[in-house]
Each structure stands twice: as structure tokens, then as C-alpha cells.
Design a protein around this motif. Structure first.
Motif, mmCIF file in Angstrom:
data_model
loop_
_atom_site.group_PDB
_atom_site.id
_atom_site.type_symbol
_atom_site.label_atom_id
_atom_site.label_comp_id
_atom_site.label_asym_id
_atom_site.label_seq_id
_atom_site.Cartn_x
_atom_site.Cartn_y
_atom_site.Cartn_z
ATOM 1 N N SER A 158 19.126 -7.175 -16.536
ATOM 2 C CA SER A 158 17.806 -7.285 -15.932
ATOM 3 C C SER A 158 16.948 -6.104 -16.388
ATOM 4 N N SER A 206 20.520 -10.455 -16.003
ATOM 5 C CA SER A 206 19.431 -11.413 -16.054
ATOM 6 C C SER A 206 19.778 -12.675 -15.275
ATOM 7 N N ASP A 247 13.636 -9.977 -14.453
ATOM 8 C CA ASP A 247 14.187 -10.283 -15.771
ATOM 9 C C ASP A 247 13.377 -9.567 -16.849
ATOM 10 N N SER A 270 14.191 -9.114 -9.076
ATOM 11 C CA SER A 270 15.638 -9.160 -9.301
ATOM 12 C C SER A 270 16.336 -8.164 -8.390
#
Length: 559
Positions: free
Chosen positions: A302, A349, A527, A344
Motif C-alpha cells: 500500500s 495493496s 493503494d 487503507s
């Protein structure tokens, strides 16, 4: 028989909150304009037309070298995807598929891999693709003089190569590597002509030679790279839409750093595709009938802020947690990104099936942050309201790469700076060009940093958080910017990398992520963003499911 392709579809452990289901990084062919974020649009019904020049405008930093073996950053991957190809690729489900290698086998102990190459493939300089060519590429990536970072780290376990025959190359490993195929799919390990590699590095940086559908024709620095069609092209990946040469005659790859200027050029029809689209322009584009939005999040890690646990103040886990509790990221993402990014709470990711999400660890809670700092001895405040300990101010040096952080992200950092100040942190944001930013990292002159790193699959955790990652690659770059040095985490990441048992791998990576997240080494943001905007004349373009770089092999112009 070839070894079955690795599959990245094992769900996270049920005891943890899995990441939300996300669209694959690159799937179908682009076409009609859409009103919402999407990874692709339906294919146009009209027949592709050969010819024409596509103009691409990048907001990423212009590479200093067009050979992605040298260094190995994302701007290199963007452009080199057009002229270099890899041994394998991934399909939209994340399954490894053939490319320059037709098939592969692995020994029972995982230490010997053999790759059978496609017949009849030549580099654009006429050199044949054979086992010796692959050997030369691996040697080039592993040679300290090349200065590789991404490719060098990906091949760390490869200790030898052998040409079994002209079409079969054998790789010998020091330890099993369950992520080897995923690593070989990446553009930083693209296969180049061994003849061209014998040139000087300057010559090879100026015009690498590959097997791809386009050839580097010229490069006018601080202006544009011109790519021309390889009329002898024969080696598309297994998921391509057609065979033979590309439809486009030429690609002009321009560099326009200013986001407003890039978007204006797209609106005016001066360029056909732009990258690094900003949230406000994405919102405008999705109301347009003449622009398509391709949202292709990168795989691997991420986008996150890494806290340097190797020195004061973040060598104290309580101070790391206090900083994270003092950062109001949710409100900043919602206000600044206008729906183009989702918050996130993971080290991985959202396109990584083995990622886990721990939102409870990242609540904005300034009261809890204050208590943590009091208990850690940062209880006094100076005249400016910043906390101190033994007369030393609680300072967080935070260098920011203006080439890699878009304006919205820089504004996010400023909002974090403001909310952290209320708790007593003096966050010193310094905007730097890419070279100066690398220098700051290399000299350990940072306490926090947002450093993008793209690698296919959960093995990116080993690159970013294993203690081996504190040691620089020959290029001088090191990936473990949080400077995590935890033997338990090292053991989990090593075991996960060496096993091919899907359930065991999933469990090991889940445990590793818990240690990373519960250790408060990182502050996940969203992301890693890839937002491309395309004029509707561009048909057939897509983002490769490897590291979400655009490919224009199947693209054509409907105008």
C-alpha cells in the motif's frame, strides 16, 4: 511437464479482517468513456486500424536511464513496458502465464528452475533470444556496476545460470523462492539484447534494445522519447488481443510535470493519454464524454508513511503509535481525493488477495496519543507547544519527493502535520527533487517517509520489512525504510518466501502483517495510485496485470 503456475487466490485468515474485494489491476480493453472509476472499459466494436501516432504525457519524473536494470523505478517501468518483455506475465486473475518463456519446471527442492524459451524470437537488433541471452541479463542485473536495485533484490537468491540448450536456461538458487515467477514478470527484469548490453552503460541507457512491439528511436531529454513500431515483432504475452506487429506506428512519450498542463493538453487533443491524474481532474473527466478513466492500483505494498524505528524518536513503539493516533488520515483522504482513493489499513495493496486490514489500529485518537507520549517521557511542552524530553523537541523530519507525491498527497501530509502538531509533534516537511530525496534516505536523514515500492505479490513484505532490507543494494538504495529489525518477523518472511504450500504461505504472511501493523512501523494511507486518462480515440489500451503499467501493443486510434 511444466510446473503449474503460481496462484494468488488464497483468502486471508478468517480471524482477521480481509481487504475489500477490488478490481484487478488491468483487465479488459479500454474503449468508451465511463462515469465512475474503473479498471477498464468495453472493447469498441469497430475493427482496429493500423497506423498513427499516440502521444503520452507523463507527470512522473523523467528517467535518467531508459534501461530499467539500472536503478529500477516506476517511471522506467512505465516507458520500458513498450519495448522490453519479460520471461512470464500475469493474467487478470494473477495467474502466471507464458511470455518469452513458453514453459518452466522446478525441482522438488525448489532450488533449480528451467525455462524453455519461445522459438523464433529476436531482439530488434537482430540478436536471437536464447538461453545465453537470459544468462547475460541475469549477470547484468547482478553486476554491482549496473547499479540495479529492484531487479537486483528480486534475483537475490539466484546463484548460478546454465544454458542447458539454446532454448532452455537453468537457474540455480541458494534457497527456494516461492515468489520467483512473480519477480520475473516485472518490467525491471525485462530481457534485453546481450549484444546491446555489451555497449557502454550510457549508450544502453539512451536506447535499450528489447524484443518488444516498439523500439526506442530517439530521446530528447526534458522533452520526449520517440518510440517506433517494431515491424518484426512476434512475441506478445499469452493474454494479448492479437498477434504480429502493433497497430500504432509511433508513440511520442512526453514529460509534462504540471498536472493542470497535462490535463489541458488532453482536453485540447494535443496528447492522447496522461498519467498521474489528480483527483479534481478525475472528477471532471468522469463527467466528460470524450475522456476515459483507467484506475489501475499497483500491486504489492500500500501507499504508506514509514516510521524510522532505527533512531529516536521512533525507536520507541509507543511514540510510533502516538504519531499514528495523532494523524487524522480518514478525513484528509475523504476531503482531498474526492472519491478517487479509499483509505487503507493494510501493509498490502487491495489487489493482493493475501492482504489483511486492521482498521482498529489506526483510529484518530489524540487523547490516546497524548497519554502514550506522557508515559514515554515526552510530557513537557516548549513555548511553541511542541513536546520535549530532556530538553529535546519531539521532531519528525519528513522529506517529501515532489516527483513521486502528487499535490493532493502533499496536502495530505500537511494535514497530518497539523493534527500531529496538536498532539505535540514538530513534523518538518521538506519538499525535495528525486535526487535530493534519495540522498536524504541514503544518509538516514529522515524520521518519516512516504516511499513508493512496487513488487508483484506479498513477497514485497520481505523486501520492505526483513532486516536484510536495511543493507543497501549496489545502487545505494535500500527498501526497509522503517528499519525494522525483528528476528521473529524475519523468520516468518523467510519461511513464507520458501514455501509453495498455499495455506501455509497465507498463514505466515498474515502473521507477518500482524507484527508489522501491531508494531506501528507504518501508517497506511491508500493503494499506490495509477490513474490514467485517455481520449476516447484511444482503443485497445490496457494496464498490464503485473505492475499496472500501460501497454499499447493492442492499442489503436479511432480517428
Amino acid at each position: 511437464m511444466p510446473r503449474p503456475a503460481l496462484v494468488r487466490s488464497v483468502p486471508p485468515l478468517s480471524t482477521r479482517r480481509p481487504l475489500g474485494v477490488a478490481l484487478a489491476a488491468g483487465v479488459t480493453v479500454l474503449g468508451l468513456a465511463l462515469t465512475g472509476c474503473t479498471s477498464a472499459a468495453p472493447q469498441a466494436s469497430s475493427t482496429p486500424t493500423a497506423g498513427g501516432t499516440l502521444t503520452y504525457a507523463s507527470g512522473d519524473a523523467e528517467p535518467t536511464c531508459l534501461d530499467p536494470h539500472v536503478g529500477g523505478n516506476y517511471p522506467q517501468a512505465l516507458v520500458s513496458t513498450q519495448y522490453l518483455e519479460s520471461l512470464v506475465s500475469l493474467d487478470s486473475e494473477g495467474t502466471v502465464i507464458p511470455w518469452l518463456a513458453d514453459s518452466w519446471t522446478v525441482s522438488d527442492d525448489g532450488l533449480t528452475w528451467e525455462f524453455t524459451l519461445r522459438d523464433g524470437v529476436t531482439f530488434s537488433d537482430g540478436t536471437p533470444l536464447d538461453a545465453a541471452a537470459v544468462q547475460a541479463n541475469i549477470a547484468h542485473l547482478q553486476d554491482p556496476a549496473t547499479g540495479s536495485s529492484t531487479g537486483y533484490l528480486a534475483l537475490a537468491k539466484v546463484t548460478g545460470t546454465e544454458a542447458v540448450s539454446d532454448s532452455v536456461v537453468r537457474l540455480t538458487l541458494a534457497q527456494p523462492d516461492g515468489a520467483l515467477l512473480e519477480s520475473l514478470s516485472q518490467p525491471w527484469l525485462g530481457i534485453e539484447s546481450p549484444t546491446a548490453l555489451e555497449r557502454s552503460q550510457d549508450d544502453n541507457c539512451a536506447a535499450p534494445v528489447g524484443t518488444g512491439p516498439f523500439v526506442v528511436d530517439s530521446w530528447v531529454k526534458q522533452n520526449a522519447i520517440t518510440l517506433v513500431r517494431n515491424d518484426d515483432y512476434t512475441s506478445p504475452p499469452a493474454d494479448a488481443e492479437h498477434d504480429g506487429p502493433a497497430y500504432l506506428e509511433k508513440i511520442v512519450w512526453r514529460f509534462i510535470p504540471d498536472s493542470a498542463s497535462r490535463y489541458a493538453a488532453l482536453q485540447a487533443g494535443e496528447v492522447d493519454v496522461i498519467d498521474n491524474a489528480q483527483p479534481d481532474t478525475i472528477a471532471q473527466a468522469e463527467q466528460s464524454d470524450s475522456i476515459v478513466h483507467l484506475d489501475a492500483p499497483r500491486p504489492g505494498a500500500s501507499n504508506r508513511i514509514e516510521l524510522n524505528s532505527g533512531k529516536t524518536p521512533f525507536n520507541d513503539a509507543a511514540v510510533r503509535e502516538a504519531f499514528i493516533r495523532s494523524a487524522n488520515v480518514d478525513d484528509a483522504v475523504a476531503s482531498l481525493f474526492q472519491g478517487s482513493a479509499e483509505r487503507s489499513y493494510s501493509a498490502l495493496s487491495s489487489v493482493e488477495p493475501l492482504g489483511i486490514s486492521r482498521p482498529e489500529l489506526f483510529d484518530y485518537d489524540p487523547a490516546a496519543a497524548a497519554t502514550l507520549l506522557d508515559d514515554a517521557g515526552w510530557s513537557e511542552k516548549d513555548a511553541d507547544g511542541y513536546r520535549t524530553k530532556d530538553g529535546v523537541r519531539l521532531t519528525v523530519v519528513f522529506p517529501v519527493s515532489t516527483n513521486q507525491s502528487i499535490p493532493a498527497e502533499q496536502s495530505l501530509f500537511e494535514q497530518i502535520q497539523a493534527t500531529a502538531k496538536a498532539t505535540g509533534f514538530d513534523v518538518q516537511l521538506t519538499k525535495l527533487d528525486l535526487s535530493s530525496w534519495y540522498t536524504a534516505l541514503g544518509s538516514n536523514a529522515y524520521d518519516a517517509v512516504s516511499a513508493p515500492y512496487t513488487k508483484v505479490g506479498p513477497d514485497v513484505l520481505r523486501i520492505l520489512f526483513h532486516s536484510d532490507g536495511i543493507t543497501p543494494a549496489p545502487s545505494g538504495y535500500f527498501a526497509n525504510h522503517a528499519q525494522v529489525n525483528d528476528p521473529e518477523l524475519d523468520s516468518l518472511l523467510t519461511l513464507a518466501d520458501q514455501t509453495n504450500d498455499a495455506d501455509e504461505r497465507s498463514a505466515l504472511y498474515a502473521d507477518a502483517q500482524d507484527l508489522i501493523l501491531e508494531g506501528f512501523y507504518i501508517l497506511p494511507l491508500y493503494d499506490q495510485q495509477n490513474h490514467f486518462l485517455l481520449g476516447t480515440a484511444v482503443q485497445g489500451a490496457r494496464a498490464l496485470p503485473t505492475v499496472s503499467t500501460p501497454t499499447f501493443y493492442d492499442a489503436w486510434l479511432n480517428r
